[in-house]
Write an enzyme that holds these catalytic residues in place. Structure first.
Site, PDB file in Angstrom:
ATOM      1  N   ASN A 185       0.803  -1.236   0.000  1.00  0.00           N
ATOM      2  CA  ASN A 185       0.000   0.000   0.000  1.00  0.00           C
ATOM      3  C   ASN A 185       0.829   1.276   0.000  1.00  0.00           C
ATOM      4  OD1 ASN A 185       0.776  -0.341   2.645  1.00  0.00           O
ATOM      5  ND2 ASN A 185      -1.125   0.427   3.492  1.00  0.00           N
TER       6      ASN A 185
ATOM      7  N   GLU B 261       5.423  -2.995  12.332  1.00  0.00           N
ATOM      8  CA  GLU B 261       4.390  -1.981  12.056  1.00  0.00           C
ATOM      9  C   GLU B 261       3.194  -2.740  11.495  1.00  0.00           C
ATOM     10  OE1 GLU B 261       4.459   1.082  12.824  1.00  0.00           O
ATOM     11  OE2 GLU B 261       6.580   1.352  13.280  1.00  0.00           O
TER      12      GLU B 261
ATOM     13  N   CYS C 269      -2.799   2.065   6.722  1.00  0.00           N
ATOM     14  CA  CYS C 269      -2.945   1.524   8.077  1.00  0.00           C
ATOM     15  C   CYS C 269      -3.408   2.598   9.056  1.00  0.00           C
ATOM     16  CB  CYS C 269      -1.629   0.925   8.526  1.00  0.00           C
ATOM     17  SG  CYS C 269      -0.296   2.090   8.328  1.00  0.00           S
TER      18      CYS C 269
ATOM     19  N   GLU D 202       9.207   4.151  13.942  1.00  0.00           N
ATOM     20  CA  GLU D 202       9.940   4.532  12.737  1.00  0.00           C
ATOM     21  C   GLU D 202       9.923   6.049  12.604  1.00  0.00           C
ATOM     22  OE1 GLU D 202       8.196   2.030   9.616  1.00  0.00           O
ATOM     23  OE2 GLU D 202       9.729   0.562  10.108  1.00  0.00           O
TER      24      GLU D 202
HETATM   25  P1  NAP Z   1       0.517  -8.799   4.608  1.00  0.00           P
HETATM   26  O1  NAP Z   1      -0.321  -9.773   3.914  1.00  0.00           O
HETATM   27  O2  NAP Z   1       0.914  -9.063   6.011  1.00  0.00           O
HETATM   28  O3  NAP Z   1       1.810  -8.613   3.674  1.00  0.00           O
HETATM   29  C1  NAP Z   1       2.862  -7.756   4.018  1.00  0.00           C
HETATM   30  C2  NAP Z   1       4.164  -8.354   3.510  1.00  0.00           C
HETATM   31  O4  NAP Z   1       4.410  -9.587   4.156  1.00  0.00           O
HETATM   32  C3  NAP Z   1       4.142  -8.656   2.004  1.00  0.00           C
HETATM   33  O5  NAP Z   1       5.431  -8.436   1.484  1.00  0.00           O
HETATM   34  C4  NAP Z   1       3.824 -10.135   1.999  1.00  0.00           C
HETATM   35  O6  NAP Z   1       4.216 -10.797   0.822  1.00  0.00           O
HETATM   36  C5  NAP Z   1       4.659 -10.577   3.180  1.00  0.00           C
HETATM   37  N1  NAP Z   1       4.324 -11.896   3.682  1.00  0.00           N
HETATM   38  C6  NAP Z   1       3.117 -12.487   3.752  1.00  0.00           C
HETATM   39  N2  NAP Z   1       3.268 -13.729   4.308  1.00  0.00           N
HETATM   40  C7  NAP Z   1       4.587 -13.880   4.578  1.00  0.00           C
HETATM   41  C8  NAP Z   1       5.381 -14.933   5.147  1.00  0.00           C
HETATM   42  N3  NAP Z   1       4.838 -16.078   5.557  1.00  0.00           N
HETATM   43  N4  NAP Z   1       6.708 -14.741   5.268  1.00  0.00           N
HETATM   44  C9  NAP Z   1       7.268 -13.589   4.868  1.00  0.00           C
HETATM   45  N5  NAP Z   1       6.591 -12.575   4.314  1.00  0.00           N
HETATM   46  C10 NAP Z   1       5.258 -12.722   4.180  1.00  0.00           C
HETATM   47  O7  NAP Z   1      -0.138  -7.363   4.640  1.00  0.00           O
HETATM   48  P2  NAP Z   1      -0.923  -6.637   3.463  1.00  0.00           P
HETATM   49  O8  NAP Z   1      -2.296  -7.176   3.454  1.00  0.00           O
HETATM   50  O9  NAP Z   1      -0.133  -6.680   2.217  1.00  0.00           O
HETATM   51  O10 NAP Z   1      -0.901  -5.135   3.994  1.00  0.00           O
HETATM   52  C11 NAP Z   1      -1.958  -4.563   4.647  1.00  0.00           C
HETATM   53  C12 NAP Z   1      -1.745  -4.584   6.147  1.00  0.00           C
HETATM   54  O11 NAP Z   1      -0.563  -3.864   6.463  1.00  0.00           O
HETATM   55  C13 NAP Z   1      -2.854  -3.886   6.873  1.00  0.00           C
HETATM   56  O12 NAP Z   1      -3.221  -4.608   8.013  1.00  0.00           O
HETATM   57  C14 NAP Z   1      -2.247  -2.546   7.274  1.00  0.00           C
HETATM   58  O13 NAP Z   1      -2.844  -1.957   8.400  1.00  0.00           O
HETATM   59  C15 NAP Z   1      -0.828  -2.939   7.492  1.00  0.00           C
HETATM   60  N6  NAP Z   1       0.051  -1.785   7.334  1.00  0.00           N
HETATM   61  C16 NAP Z   1       0.642  -1.298   8.450  1.00  0.00           C
HETATM   62  C17 NAP Z   1       1.442  -0.183   8.357  1.00  0.00           C
HETATM   63  C18 NAP Z   1       2.104   0.373   9.577  1.00  0.00           C
HETATM   64  O14 NAP Z   1       3.031   1.164   9.426  1.00  0.00           O
HETATM   65  N7  NAP Z   1       1.706   0.010  10.777  1.00  0.00           N
HETATM   66  C19 NAP Z   1       1.660   0.436   7.120  1.00  0.00           C
HETATM   67  C20 NAP Z   1       1.035  -0.099   5.989  1.00  0.00           C
HETATM   68  C21 NAP Z   1       0.238  -1.232   6.132  1.00  0.00           C
HETATM   69  P3  NAP Z   1       3.140 -11.024  -0.378  1.00  0.00           P
HETATM   70  O15 NAP Z   1       2.816  -9.693  -0.888  1.00  0.00           O
HETATM   71  O16 NAP Z   1       3.892 -11.834  -1.351  1.00  0.00           O
HETATM   72  O17 NAP Z   1       1.977 -11.726   0.236  1.00  0.00           O
END
Ligand code: NAP
Length: 510
Positions: A180, A281, A315, A488
């Protein structure tokens, strides 16, 4: 408004033949920045297979990228480990100058970098340009912070001793980022890591590897030495095996992750075996509270900014709108009017688009389910409510929402505004804090005592008071509860990549 908006969207996207759509929305980015292979030890590396990168607005393939596997990840870790011993010997000023060059190159190439974001993540171009400025600001900020990593000289309790506290880089950092913010989530981590003297291996999200690889190209042009920053793009199928290397290899000292709470918990478990340092995060579920004392117009502006950026996919997006009875009708009416006037769906590359698609069909389905669930329990749809072409979702305003509805219990990650009515400040705080996560929270009030009370009582890591857009490199970013650990940005961001070593010099003739 929604009927007109929908009709326009269908004319734009559905009616066009695939070939014409392709011509109309073609990526068209400088070939030097369109990198499609992994980047390990300063070389562009192929993998046995590749995976498609899709434009979420049209579903069309815009590139194919090498699908790096665990062996590539291991090579990248080894490379980062050997580079670490060289990089940490660079003076702080040398590291600072290289980060500054990287920042300058990002700024110089901002238009191409923004187009990459728009095409792989769907964000409107104006927002993508905003992200590039934000992403680059972390390289600038940490290039400055690199020269301010001070230790301490501590007064000793014993006369012939001297006590020093040295700050040293933790070592190789594994960086895993979401789709995102395809650029900013990388620089916020890697900028701090490199400033501290750490090296990094990045696994970007499957949906958005192109922005990450373009950053690697610019890092190389800036003169950042081979192995200091490595990128291993991979498909979702490969993510677990690549992630396992990045989170368990003994040469990795630190994991810095941004993404969902569920994935974060998995990575934390893997990190435990070798006791790695972690920064997490994770997901948010931001309350947006409008008190009777609020300036309602200001609150509506804040709601528009904090909810609809990236079509609700950040997020820190407001996720639950709590509005006090005295201003409820006025706020809802004005917010509906602002949505009619300001929101326009379409391809992110078109000048008047404010709302791009959601990242994929699953994301749109999730928002649809939350709306259905709320309506089945008595909520009313005042605007939008429908899923459109592909992963486009109408910006939606729901009223008569109650705390037990799915949209109030779960992060939405889409353009949905569920509004709950409340009567007292205590009630609002109880609703706002009834969550297992706590990243951002916003509230609108003109009562200074209330501002202090509520700022201190909200269980979140970031608070916006009469302000809906608060992220900046100068301030901390990070959550409480299951929104993660660590901070961060800000002067604290670099600490996440440093160890403190105590040196005791004894037997001194002083
Ligand atoms: P996600 O599914 O957790 O994916 C994030 C990253 O983790 C991607 O690169 C994903 O790869 C990778 N990943 C998934 N499974 C993994 C595993 N088993 N081992 C290693 N890496 C793995 O999150 P998302 O749905 O893309 O992002 C949305 C979430 O992020 C929301 O909950 C949002 O609130 C949160 N977010 C938080 C912040 C913050 O700063 N707190 C900022 C932005 C977003 P793939 O893409 O290949 O699945």
């Amino acid at each position: 408004m929604t009927a007109a908006m929908t009709a326009t969207l269908f004319q734009r996207l559905s009616a066009a033949a695939a070939a014409a759509t392709h011509r109309r929305f073609s990526l068209d980015v400088s070939s030097q920045l369109l990198r499609t292979r992994g980047y390990v030890h300063g070389r562009w590396v192929s993998a046995p297979s590749d995976f498609p990168v899709l434009d979420p607005a049209t579903g069309m393939e815009i590139a194919r990228v090498s699908d790096c596997g665990p062996e590539d990840a291991k090579r990248a870790v080894d490379s980062a480990y050997s580079a670490f011993y060289e990089w940490k010997q660079y003076t702080a000023k040398e590291r600072s100058l290289l980060l500054r060059k990287w920042f300058n190159l990002m700024t110089q190439h901002k238009d191409n970098l923004a187009r990459l974001i728009t095409f792989e993540c769907g964000k409107p171009l104006k927002e993508s340009l905003g992200e590039i400025a934000y992403a680059a600001s972390f390289l600038e900020w940490f290039s400055e912070e690199a020269r301010r990593v001070y230790g301490d000289v501590v007064p000793p309790p014993i006369k012939d001793r001297r006590i020093l506290l040295l700050k040293q880089p933790v070592g190789v950092t594994s960086v895993i980022t979401p789709w995102n913010f395809p650029s900013a989530m990388i620089t916020r981590k890697v900028g701090a890591a490199l400033a501290a003297g750490c090296t990094a291996v990045l696994k970007p999200a499957e949906d958005t590897p192109l922005s990450a690889l373009a950053l690697a190209e610019l890092a190389e042009q800036a003169g950042i030495p081979a192995g200091v920053f490595n990128v291993v793009p991979c498909s979702r199928e490969m993510a677990a095996s690549v992630g396992r290397v990045l989170c368990t290899d003994p040469l990795v000292a630190k994991i810095s992750f941004t993404g969902s709470t569920a994935t974060g918990k998995m990575l934390l478990k893997m990190a435990a075996d070798t006791v790695k340092r972690v920064s997490m995060e994770l997901g948010g579920h931001a309350p947006f509270i409008v008190f009777d004392s609020a300036d309602v117009d200001q609150a509506v502006n804040g709601a528009m900014a904090s909810k609809f950026r990236n079509s609700g996919q950040t997020c820190v997006c407001s996720n639950r709108f709590l509005v006090q009875s005295g201003v409820y009708e006025r706020f809802v009416a004005k917010l509906g009017a602002a949505m009619d006037a300001q929101l326009r769906m379409g391809h992110g590359s078109e000048a008047d688009t404010t709302q791009g698609p959601l990242i994929n069909a699953r994301a749109a389905e999730k928002v649809g389910q939350q709306i259905d669930d709320a309506v089945s329990q008595g909520a009313k749809v005042l605007r939008g409510g429908r899923r459109l072409h592909g992963s486009f979702m109408e910006p939606t305003l729901l009223v008569d929402v109650t705390a037990d509805m799915l949209c109030v219990r779960e992060e939405t990650f889409g353009p949905l505004v569920p509004v709950i009515r409340f009567d007292t400040e205590e009630e609002a705080l109880a609703l706002a804090n009834a969550s297992n996560v706590g990243l951002a929270g916003y509230f609108y009030s003109q009562d200074i005592s209330q501002i202090w009370r509520v700022s201190e009582a909200l269980e979140v890591g970031l608070v916006g008071v009469n302000e809906g857009l608060i992220s900046t490199a100068e301030a901390t970013f990070g959550g409480v509860k299951e929104s993660g650990m660590g901070r961060e940005g800000s002067k604290y961001g670099v600490d996440e990549y440093l160890e403190v070593k105590y040196v005791c010099m004894g037997g001194l003739n002083v």
